[in-house]
Design a protein around this motif. Structure first.
Motif, PDB file in Angstrom:
ATOM      1  N   MET A   1      49.220  28.325  15.812  1.00 46.35           N
ATOM      2  CA  MET A   1      47.767  28.139  15.832  1.00 46.35           C
ATOM      3  C   MET A   1      47.080  29.199  16.685  1.00 46.35           C
ATOM      4  O   MET A   1      47.572  29.585  17.756  1.00 46.35           O
ATOM      5  CB  MET A   1      47.429  26.749  16.347  1.00 46.35           C
TER       6      MET A   1
ATOM      7  N   GLU B   1      45.799  27.081  22.597  1.00 46.43           N
ATOM      8  CA  GLU B   1      46.849  27.315  21.606  1.00 46.43           C
ATOM      9  C   GLU B   1      48.104  26.531  21.958  1.00 46.43           C
ATOM     10  O   GLU B   1      48.771  25.972  21.072  1.00 46.43           O
ATOM     11  CB  GLU B   1      47.150  28.810  21.516  1.00 46.43           C
TER      12      GLU B   1
ATOM     13  N   ILE C   1      39.342  21.288  19.372  1.00 45.49           N
ATOM     14  CA  ILE C   1      39.769  20.675  20.630  1.00 45.49           C
ATOM     15  C   ILE C   1      38.616  20.741  21.614  1.00 45.49           C
ATOM     16  O   ILE C   1      38.063  21.820  21.870  1.00 45.49           O
ATOM     17  CB  ILE C   1      41.017  21.392  21.193  1.00 45.49           C
TER      18      ILE C   1
ATOM     19  N   ALA D   1      47.378  22.945  20.912  1.00 43.92           N
ATOM     20  CA  ALA D   1      47.412  22.772  19.461  1.00 43.92           C
ATOM     21  C   ALA D   1      48.845  22.731  18.941  1.00 43.92           C
ATOM     22  O   ALA D   1      49.198  21.888  18.096  1.00 43.92           O
ATOM     23  CB  ALA D   1      46.635  23.902  18.785  1.00 43.92           C
TER      24      ALA D   1
ATOM     25  N   CYS E   1      46.659  12.413  17.311  1.00 46.88           N
ATOM     26  CA  CYS E   1      45.375  12.857  17.866  1.00 46.88           C
ATOM     27  C   CYS E   1      44.298  11.785  17.750  1.00 46.88           C
ATOM     28  O   CYS E   1      43.346  11.774  18.524  1.00 46.88           O
ATOM     29  CB  CYS E   1      44.920  14.134  17.164  1.00 46.88           C
TER      30      CYS E   1
ATOM     31  N   THR F   1      41.383  16.415  14.168  1.00 46.23           N
ATOM     32  CA  THR F   1      42.136  17.064  13.094  1.00 46.23           C
ATOM     33  C   THR F   1      41.277  17.364  11.869  1.00 46.23           C
ATOM     34  O   THR F   1      41.677  18.168  11.025  1.00 46.23           O
ATOM     35  CB  THR F   1      43.324  16.178  12.677  1.00 46.23           C
TER      36      THR F   1
ATOM     37  N   SER G   1      46.032  19.008   9.362  1.00 47.44           N
ATOM     38  CA  SER G   1      47.305  18.591   9.953  1.00 47.44           C
ATOM     39  C   SER G   1      47.983  17.497   9.135  1.00 47.44           C
ATOM     40  O   SER G   1      47.348  16.810   8.323  1.00 47.44           O
ATOM     41  CB  SER G   1      47.073  18.102  11.379  1.00 47.44           C
TER      42      SER G   1
ATOM     43  N   VAL H   1      40.643  25.785  16.316  1.00 44.91           N
ATOM     44  CA  VAL H   1      41.965  26.400  16.169  1.00 44.91           C
ATOM     45  C   VAL H   1      42.298  26.476  14.685  1.00 44.91           C
ATOM     46  O   VAL H   1      42.023  25.552  13.921  1.00 44.91           O
ATOM     47  CB  VAL H   1      43.059  25.623  16.940  1.00 44.91           C
TER      48      VAL H   1
ATOM     49  N   ALA I   1      41.383  15.908  20.613  1.00 43.08           N
ATOM     50  CA  ALA I   1      41.643  16.846  19.520  1.00 43.08           C
ATOM     51  C   ALA I   1      41.221  16.182  18.224  1.00 43.08           C
ATOM     52  O   ALA I   1      41.538  15.015  17.973  1.00 43.08           O
ATOM     53  CB  ALA I   1      43.120  17.220  19.471  1.00 43.08           C
TER      54      ALA I   1
ATOM     55  N   LEU J   1      49.368  20.544  15.461  1.00 42.55           N
ATOM     56  CA  LEU J   1      48.214  20.768  14.598  1.00 42.55           C
ATOM     57  C   LEU J   1      48.495  21.923  13.633  1.00 42.55           C
ATOM     58  O   LEU J   1      49.293  22.821  13.929  1.00 42.55           O
ATOM     59  CB  LEU J   1      46.980  21.088  15.431  1.00 42.55           C
TER      60      LEU J   1
ATOM     61  N   ALA K   1      43.498  30.266  18.588  1.00 39.63           N
ATOM     62  CA  ALA K   1      42.271  29.709  19.153  1.00 39.63           C
ATOM     63  C   ALA K   1      41.110  30.667  18.935  1.00 39.63           C
ATOM     64  O   ALA K   1      41.198  31.853  19.254  1.00 39.63           O
ATOM     65  CB  ALA K   1      42.446  29.423  20.635  1.00 39.63           C
TER      66      ALA K   1
END
Length: 984
Positions: A857, A908, A922, A911, A681, A940, A673, A850, A938, A916, A859
């Protein structure tokens, strides 16, 4: 003789039918096969054929033909009673592969290490010319044929759960070996401890007439027994430490007292080592003081069934511990053991033993720890290193060991007050390993050394220029050379993956990738494991030029932090601090010079004696040196090389957006990210606020209070008085009640508001817990040890820097999921008779990976996390192989398919709401019926260790992504983002 008659003669002493033998790939159906049946089975009367093979190799070498291009003209399926006289002139199919059967698991206490080792062997040994089949042996010696996907399970419990009803099992070991005779060229039994190293599995394989990697049954049985091996070494002229054997359930105290007296030990506090004779490396090993404690520990081992024989051994007072890998090199039947560069095992407080009397134990050996440091080669005089290498090789040869082994021992000063056993030499004679300055003592022999990615085997091999694949291929080729029907391997194929259509990469050369790991957060050791795993996987891609870089845990301001370019061998050290220390050592002229001398000496021996390495194929002859740059200089170097950065730095600047901002400003592409999403996050409180609009979609966050520690200590707060807290009269009960009332909860989950995953996360169940936790934050304790809080928990790593903000959340109560044995009738179990879950709260803790572009994104399958200790997962349980259990995807007995679909949709949404991209993880609580989620956090830069849950989830997809392809996918996403940015 006709083929039919020849096959009949071949099968006289095996249970494979002629038809099955003919089906084997190596015998054409149209030729006649003259056979001379010598009898006696596969392991007898092979000398003449080995000599022919030796001569053929030698002739090729003499005229400069690489070993890799030598191939025997034919080979037969392995049948017990098979004749090894062979016709020549039939060319082997160049596309045929060496078929290796990899066996892991077993009944010993080291079976978890076996699984990690086997996974590593699978990753690094499989190649274009090697085909690996995987088999799992459970504690009851039931054999299961498993897929490569199942090799990435986490723990023995994880394996046991997943294999039931999902894989092919064999009725008996006889049936299993029966199949292997027709489908396998050689067996690689990656089994540690009992059965794997005591001659058990070797005896079975010998009886079945199957070629295998490793020492013979008879030699293994003797070498594995620590007492018997020491007695034999003494007889052969080696120095050994005095030892006393206890075999009865009640030890003979009088005899042990006499032994103490004989060796000048104080009866009440003389220090000795107590260890099982036949339990494997470090299992059950401890230090005892005096006769009484030695007897207590020995009888405990006997009572617990760890072993039937316990050794009491003199503690090597003043000694320096080492371990050395011995690699067998042979051409035909002639063995020439070569000891690689040994490793010194050095406790942080040399000679000290902690309160429990522990030394370099099982945990220190197999999990990253700052309590021990390793030096390869040792910081010993060159003479001592030479004695270790020569002695280990001589031990290997005299005991009849094969292929490879690890030998542990001590370098004792000449002044040590120890009466060495001198069974095999006279009083005036010199012991093997004896020098004017000291003496080398070998104490333990490990016939199947651990093969995890950063194990001693790979560390020591890398020091002399051998990659993971290189050393494993050398071992397998050495083992194969004992069997005339198996041709030598081709030149080292370094797991290169041919991938057509890689248009995103430059066609003029390899795409440069900088993998960055380390840092200064409490997660830096996990980051080292993640980065090493990413680097090893990505470097297998032919079109990539992948280099490892370490972000130093120390340094100045952000842009002036040190970044180290690492040689292969330094990446494999166990801790970030060790890596930095290794860099400094290699830049010290004297240390570097002596290291180069030793390296060249070992390389010369390998080139001279190893049939697999005689041409230098697979050996990096260059002596690489580390380079130190500032972070600013490193980013510029990445830009100048048009490199993409793979970020594997957990916590700190790796996840708070700082590193991402620097790279983005320099227009250097990177994985994961961007700076804004990373910063968001990292702040768990801000993450909760950002997700508030998703409440109507079934996405929730726990009730929370942001607690300012700095403000509390300065002025107090509405919840308590800082003064009374500092002077020990803190009214924790009142504060506790107020917090519970505001959170509407009965217990609290506390965590730093802005730190990495699992750092400082704990469950508080009473006012005393709150007081303990706050004091640990204020006093900046490095960790909370088990037992610090009321609820059971593992080690809680605390933040490295001063924590200003804490997040206090309502603890979400979940009913623990237990993996239950089918034979356990004391608890009610689900319909599959393996999972136990009361399910009263209906909430389950899950983690979901994700992957994808920003706003798109995807999942992966969620994983239910089964905790092995306490109600909060520790770092080890989340990331390190051998701990923690992940059920991926959630079994239907716990969560419905609709709930899983709902969970993935909501993850999703989360995210994409957080912005993200690339890859992230997550953590959440999932409602088993509705699929609603309560978001925990979350991450990253998720954990990317060899057995992390992210790998499980990628493999659980309809089109499974193995680690090397998964990390390549993450890299591709970064490059795709770069391409889009370039067009703007």
């Amino acid at each position: 003789m006709s083929l039919k008659a020849g096959m009949a003669q071949l099968c006289l002493s095996c249970s494979i039918s002629c038809a099955q033998c003919v089906k084997a790939k190596y015998i054409p159906k149209s030729f006649s096969l003259p056979v001379t049946n010598r009898g006696g089975g596969l392991y007898q009367n092979v000398t003449s054929d080995e000599k022919q093979r030796t001569q053929k190799r030698s002739e090729r070498l003499a005229v400069g033909v690489p070993v890799a291009k030598i191939s025997l003209s034919w080979r037969l399926p392995v049948c017990r009673g098979m004749s090894l006289d062979s016709p020549r002139g039939i060319t082997q199919d160049e596309n045929s592969k060496l078929r290796v059967a990899l066996i892991c698991g077993g009944p010993s206490a080291e079976r978890g290490i076996s699984l990690n080792s086997a996974r590593s062997v699978l990753d690094h040994l499989q190649a274009e010319d090697i085909e690996i089949s995987c088999y799992y042996l459970d504690t009851n010696l039931q054999v299961y044929e498993i897929s490569a996907i199942q090799m990435y399970s986490n723990t023995p419990s994880d394996f046991d759960y997943k294999i039931e009803g999902m894989t092919k099992s064999y009725l008996s070991l006889t049936e299993f070996f029966h199949q292997l005779r027709g489908t396998t060229d050689i067996v690689f039994p990656v089994l540690h401890g009992k059965l794997g190293e005591d001659g058990g599995i070797q005896r079975m394989l010998e009886s079945a007439g199957l070629p295998f990697v490793g020492t013979s049954a008879a030699a293994a049985s003797m070498a594995f027994d620590k007492f018997a091996a020491a007695e034999e070494l003494g007889r052969l002229g080696f120095a050994t430490l005095p030892s006393f054997l206890i075999e009865d359930s009640v030890a003979d105290a009088n005899s042990l007292v006499q032994w103490f007296d004989k060796n000048g030990l104080d009866r009440s506090d003389g220090r000795v080592v107590v260890k099982p004779a036949r339990a494997g490396s470090s299992v059950g090993v401890s230090v005892a003081f005096g006769v009484e404690q030695a007897i207590q520990k020995a009888e405990q081992l006997l009572a617990e069934g760890v072993d039937e024989r316990v050794v009491v051994e003199l503690f090597a007072e003043g000694g320096k511990e080492f371990t050395a890998i011995v690699l067998d090199s042979r051409i035909g039947s002639t063995s020439q053991p070569i000891t690689l560069l040994p490793t010194e095992v050095k406790l942080r407080a040399p000679g000290d033993v902690d309160a429990d009397g522990e030394i370099f134990d099982f945990r220190k050996k197999y999990l990253p720890t700052s309590q021990v440091v390793f030096h390869t080669p040792p910081q010993f005089p060159l003479e001592a290193i030479g004695e270790i290498r020569q002695g280990a090789a001589k031990l290997f040869q005299l005991l009849g060991l094969r292929d490879f082994a690890r030998v542990d021992g001590w370098l004792l000063p000449f002044s040590c007050n120890i009466n060495m056993n001198r069974h095999g030499v006279g009083k005036g004679d010199k012991l093997i390993g004896q020098m004017d300055s000291g003496i080398v003592v070998f104490s333990d022999i490990n016939l199947m050394s651990g093969m995890e990615q950063t194990s001693f085997l790979f560390q020591q091999a890398a020091k002399v220029g051998l990659s993971h694949a290189g050393i494993l291929r050398a071992i397998v080729d050495c083992a194969s050379s004992r069997y005339a029907q198996i041709p030598p391997l081709k030149a080292e194929n370094n797991q290169i993956i041919q991938e057509p259509g890689s248009d995103e990469y430059s066609q003029s050369g390899k795409k440069k990738v900088f993998v960055l790991f380390g840092g200064d957060s409490s997660e830096r050791q996990v980051s080292l494991i993640s980065g090493t795993n990413v680097w090893l996987n990505l470097r297998t891609h032919k079109e990539l030029d992948v280099s490892p870089w370490l972000l130093s845990p120390k340094g100045g301001d952000q842009e002036n932090k040190s970044v180290w370019a690492l040689p292969y061998s330094l990446v494999l050290r166990h801790t970030v601090e060790e890596v930095v220390e290794g860099c400094m050592e290699l830049l010290e002229p004297n240390t570097a010079a002596s290291g180069s001398i030793l390296r060249e000496q070992v390389q010369s021996e390998l080139m001279e004696h190893s049939s697999a390495l005689s041409t230098g194929e697979g050996i990096n002859m260059e002596d690489e040196k580390p380079r130190e740059l500032t972070l600013k200089e490193w980013i510029q170097e990445a830009k100048d090389n048009d490199a993409v950065v793979f970020i594997a730095v957990h916590g700190g600047i790796g996840e708070n957006g700082s590193l991402q901002k620097l790279l983005e400003d320099a227009r250097v592409p990177f994985t994961g990210s961007g700076p804004e999403a990373s910063r968001l996050c990292m702040d768990k409180a801000a993450t909760g606020k950002a997700l508030a609009p998703l409440f109507e979609t079934g996405v929730f966050t726990a009730r929370r209070i942001v607690f300012n520690v700095h403000e509390f200590m300065k002025n107090g707060s509405e919840y308590g008085d800082a003064k009374s807290f500092l002077d020990g009269t803190f009214a924790s009960r009142k504060m506790w009640d107020n917090l519970l009332e505001d959170l509407q909860s009965t217990s609290i989950c506390v965590k730093p508001a802005a730190d990495g995953c699992s750092t400082g996360v704990a469950r508080l169940s009473c006012p005393e817990d709150l007081e303990v936790y706050l004091k640990s934050v204020v006093e900046r304790l490095p960790r909370l040890l088990p037992g610090s809080l009321r609820e059971a928990h593992g080690i809680i790593e605390m933040p490295e820097s001063l924590t200003e903000m804490l997040l206090l959340e309502a603890f979400v109560e979940t009913d623990p999921v237990m993996v239950a044995s089918a034979s356990n009738s004391s608890t009610e179990v689900t319909s599959d008779c393996r999972l136990s879950w009361e399910g009263k709260s209906r909430w389950l803790e899950v983690t979901v990976g994700v992957v994808g572009g920003k706003g798109e994104m995807y999942a992966l399958n969620p994983s239910i996390t089964v905790k092995e200790s306490g109600s909060i997962l520790c770092l080890e349980e989340k990331f390190q192989g051998g701990t923690g259990i992940n059920l991926t995807p959630p079994p239907p007995a716990l969560v419905s398919e609709e709930a899983i679909k709902g969970c993935r949709r909501r993850i999703e949404l989360v995210a994409n709401k957080l912005g993200l991209e690339g890859v992230a993880r997550i953590d959440a609580f999932l409602h088993a019926d509705t699929g609603e989620v309560i978001i925990i956090e979350a991450n990253t830069v998720p954990g990317m260790t060899p057995s992390t849950v992210l790998i499980h989830q990628a493999l659980a997809e309809q089109s499974p992504l193995y680690p090397r392809m998964f990390f390549k996918k993450v890299l591709d996403l970064a490059l795709a983002k770069q391409a889009v940015m370039a067009k703007v």
